[in-house]
Design a protein around this motif. Structure first.
Motif, short mmCIF file in Angstrom:
data_model
loop_
_atom_site.label_atom_id
_atom_site.label_comp_id
_atom_site.label_asym_id
_atom_site.label_seq_id
_atom_site.Cartn_x
_atom_site.Cartn_y
_atom_site.Cartn_z
N GLY A 87 10.24 -1.71 12.17
CA GLY A 87 10.82 -3.05 12.09
C GLY A 87 10.22 -3.94 11.03
O GLY A 87 10.11 -5.16 11.22
N SER A 88 9.83 -3.36 9.89
CA SER A 88 9.23 -4.16 8.82
C SER A 88 10.19 -5.24 8.33
O SER A 88 11.41 -5.03 8.27
CB SER A 88 8.85 -3.26 7.64
OG SER A 88 7.86 -2.33 8.00
N ILE A 89 9.63 -6.40 7.96
CA ILE A 89 10.46 -7.50 7.46
C ILE A 89 10.16 -7.80 5.99
O ILE A 89 10.65 -8.78 5.44
CB ILE A 89 10.27 -8.77 8.32
CG1 ILE A 89 8.79 -9.18 8.38
CG2 ILE A 89 10.83 -8.54 9.72
CD1 ILE A 89 8.54 -10.47 9.14
N ASP A 90 9.34 -6.94 5.35
CA ASP A 90 9.12 -7.07 3.91
C ASP A 90 9.97 -6.01 3.21
O ASP A 90 11.02 -5.61 3.72
CB ASP A 90 7.62 -6.94 3.58
CG ASP A 90 7.04 -5.59 3.98
OD1 ASP A 90 7.80 -4.76 4.52
OD2 ASP A 90 5.84 -5.37 3.75
N ASN A 91 9.55 -5.53 2.06
CA ASN A 91 10.33 -4.54 1.31
C ASN A 91 9.96 -3.10 1.63
O ASN A 91 10.34 -2.19 0.89
CB ASN A 91 10.16 -4.79 -0.20
CG ASN A 91 10.84 -6.07 -0.66
OD1 ASN A 91 11.95 -6.37 -0.21
ND2 ASN A 91 10.18 -6.81 -1.53
N SER A 92 9.23 -2.89 2.71
CA SER A 92 8.76 -1.53 3.04
C SER A 92 9.92 -0.55 3.18
O SER A 92 9.86 0.58 2.68
CB SER A 92 7.96 -1.57 4.36
OG SER A 92 6.79 -2.32 4.21
N ALA A 93 10.98 -0.96 3.87
CA ALA A 93 12.10 -0.04 4.13
C ALA A 93 12.73 0.43 2.82
O ALA A 93 13.05 1.62 2.67
CB ALA A 93 13.14 -0.73 5.01
N VAL A 94 12.90 -0.48 1.89
CA VAL A 94 13.51 -0.13 0.60
C VAL A 94 12.63 0.86 -0.16
O VAL A 94 13.12 1.85 -0.73
CB VAL A 94 13.72 -1.40 -0.25
CG1 VAL A 94 14.23 -1.04 -1.65
CG2 VAL A 94 14.70 -2.34 0.44
N ILE A 95 11.34 0.62 -0.15
CA ILE A 95 10.41 1.47 -0.90
C ILE A 95 10.35 2.88 -0.33
O ILE A 95 10.41 3.87 -1.06
CB ILE A 95 9.00 0.84 -0.93
CG1 ILE A 95 9.04 -0.53 -1.61
CG2 ILE A 95 8.02 1.76 -1.67
CD1 ILE A 95 7.75 -1.32 -1.48
N ILE A 96 10.22 3.00 1.00
CA ILE A 96 10.11 4.34 1.59
C ILE A 96 11.43 5.11 1.49
O ILE A 96 11.43 6.33 1.34
CB ILE A 96 9.61 4.29 3.05
CG1 ILE A 96 10.53 3.45 3.93
CG2 ILE A 96 8.18 3.78 3.10
CD1 ILE A 96 10.10 3.41 5.39
N TYR B 262 0.80 -1.23 0.00
CA TYR B 262 0.00 0.00 0.00
C TYR B 262 0.83 1.28 0.00
O TYR B 262 0.28 2.38 -0.12
CB TYR B 262 -0.90 0.02 1.24
CG TYR B 262 -1.77 -1.21 1.37
CD1 TYR B 262 -2.90 -1.37 0.57
CD2 TYR B 262 -1.45 -2.24 2.26
CE1 TYR B 262 -3.69 -2.51 0.67
CE2 TYR B 262 -2.24 -3.37 2.37
CZ TYR B 262 -3.35 -3.50 1.57
OH TYR B 262 -4.13 -4.63 1.66
N ILE B 263 2.15 1.15 0.14
CA ILE B 263 3.00 2.32 0.32
C ILE B 263 2.87 3.33 -0.82
O ILE B 263 2.70 4.53 -0.59
CB ILE B 263 4.49 1.91 0.47
CG1 ILE B 263 4.69 1.16 1.78
CG2 ILE B 263 5.39 3.13 0.41
CD1 ILE B 263 6.09 0.60 1.95
N GLU B 264 2.96 2.86 -2.04
CA GLU B 264 2.96 3.78 -3.19
C GLU B 264 1.68 4.60 -3.24
O GLU B 264 1.71 5.82 -3.42
CB GLU B 264 3.13 2.99 -4.49
CG GLU B 264 3.28 3.90 -5.70
CD GLU B 264 3.65 3.14 -6.97
OE1 GLU B 264 3.54 3.74 -8.06
OE2 GLU B 264 4.05 1.96 -6.87
N ASN B 265 0.54 3.95 -3.07
CA ASN B 265 -0.75 4.65 -3.10
C ASN B 265 -0.84 5.67 -1.98
O ASN B 265 -1.29 6.82 -2.18
CB ASN B 265 -1.87 3.63 -3.00
CG ASN B 265 -3.24 4.22 -3.23
OD1 ASN B 265 -4.21 3.87 -2.57
ND2 ASN B 265 -3.36 5.16 -4.16
N CYS B 266 -0.40 5.28 -0.78
CA CYS B 266 -0.49 6.17 0.38
C CYS B 266 0.43 7.38 0.23
O CYS B 266 -0.01 8.53 0.34
CB CYS B 266 -0.14 5.39 1.65
SG CYS B 266 -0.11 6.41 3.15
N ILE B 267 1.72 7.13 -0.01
CA ILE B 267 2.70 8.22 -0.06
C ILE B 267 2.44 9.16 -1.23
O ILE B 267 2.60 10.38 -1.11
CB ILE B 267 4.13 7.67 -0.11
CG1 ILE B 267 4.39 6.74 1.08
CG2 ILE B 267 5.15 8.81 -0.10
CD1 ILE B 267 4.10 7.36 2.44
N ASN B 268 2.02 8.61 -2.37
CA ASN B 268 1.70 9.49 -3.50
C ASN B 268 0.56 10.45 -3.16
O ASN B 268 0.55 11.60 -3.60
CB ASN B 268 1.33 8.66 -4.73
CG ASN B 268 2.56 8.19 -5.50
OD1 ASN B 268 3.58 8.87 -5.51
ND2 ASN B 268 2.47 7.04 -6.13
#
Length: 297
Positions: free
Chosen positions: A77-86, A53-59
């Motif tokens: 402490g995300s363990i998916d790709n959230s850190a890379v995306i943000i 959901y990051i892209e939709n939210c941050i945009n």
């Protein structure tokens, strides 16, 4: 040709234009007396495993019509790709600040974010939600005009392609003095069982930063069920002026079936007791409607 429909349509557009023009005048007159740095708005976004959901939210945040914002994203402490995306978003827009921390829960994530915030007002957004492009502008205009501690709007609920328009049970209005006392007495219970006067979510509220941080600091991190209840109602309880605008609904709340707020595990009742103990301490166990709230949570 239906003259009645035509006249009604014209009247609607004229009223809309007048309202927008009035709000522009208020902002213009107010801005002349203050520097733009004084109207910085801080948007706090805690995130844990929200890559979908990051892209939709941050945009939706970076495309706000009001530009004087800072976006503080706390990666809890995300363990998916959230850190890379943000981190990628932060490199593209210098209004975005990213904080990475070990998983400590939403309460600590929000506290960390608001303690870094520089804005006069704070808006919280959940990572699986998004906001309309004029949300900051429309709510800030109201906050400025009324010098409100809290501005509360309506919202939209998105569930499997369906959209429901929602409002708070308490009416649109400016709440001070006796009216504010009435609002505070109807937070937890309003006329009908299972209904609160004000939705306890923090995300449809523009809040003065000093008030927000004062209340966030007293919310125990051990509360993992109902963090928003503890924070939101503490904020309103300490407010001196609250404005409700049910007719504007710029926040888009997405129903996510596996989200933390919808989970019920073996520790649910234990965690709920921590919330109830906090509410009893802050409001008093006999506070109007609090017993009803405990029953339907």
């Amino acid at each position: 040709f239906d003259c009645t429909v035509f006249c009604c349509d014209c009247f609607f557009h004229i009223c809309s234009f007048v309202r927008i023009w009035e709000e522009f005048i208020y902002l213009f007159l107010w801005a002349k007396g203050k520097k733009m740095k004084d109207v910085l708005i801080s948007i706090i976004v805690p995130i844990f495993n929200g890559e979908a959901y990051i892209e939709n939210c941050i945009n939706s945040l970076i495309k706000q019509t009001y530009n004087n914002i800072e976006i503080i994203i706390i990666d809890d402490g995300s363990i998916d790709n959230s850190a890379v995306i943000i981190d990628s978003f932060a490199r593209q827009d210098d209004r975005i600040k990213v904080i990475h921390q070990d998983n400590e829960g939403q309460t600590m994530a929000r506290l960390r974010g608001v303690e870094c915030a520089q804005g006069e007002y704070v808006l919280c957004v959940d990572i699986d939600d998004f906001i309309d492009s004029d949300m900051i502008a429309s709510m800030l205009l109201i906050a400025i005009k009324e010098d409100a501690d809290v501005v509360i709007c309506g919202y939209k609920v998105l569930d499997n392609g369906k959209v429901e328009l929602c409002s708070n049970n308490l009416n649109t209005g400016i709440y001070t003095d006796n009216d504010l006392l009435y609002l505070k007495n109807n937070l937890f219970f309003y006329k009908k069982f299972y209904e609160c006067g004000i939705i306890p979510a923090v995300w449809n509220k523009l809040i003065k930063r000093d008030l927000f941080i004062k209340c966030q600091r007293i919310v125990p991190n051990e509360i993992r069920n109902g963090e928003d209840v503890a924070l939101t109602y503490s904020i309103i309880r300490k407010s001196k002026k609250v404005v409700i605008k049910n007719e504007i609904k710029p926040y888009n709340y997405r129903i996510v079936q596996n989200s933390i707020s919808r989970k019920r595990d073996d520790l649910f009742f234990y965690r709920s007791k921590i919330l109830f103990d906090f509410l009893d301490k802050e409001f008093g166990f006999d506070y109007n409607g609090i017993a009803y709230y405990k029953l339907f949570m």
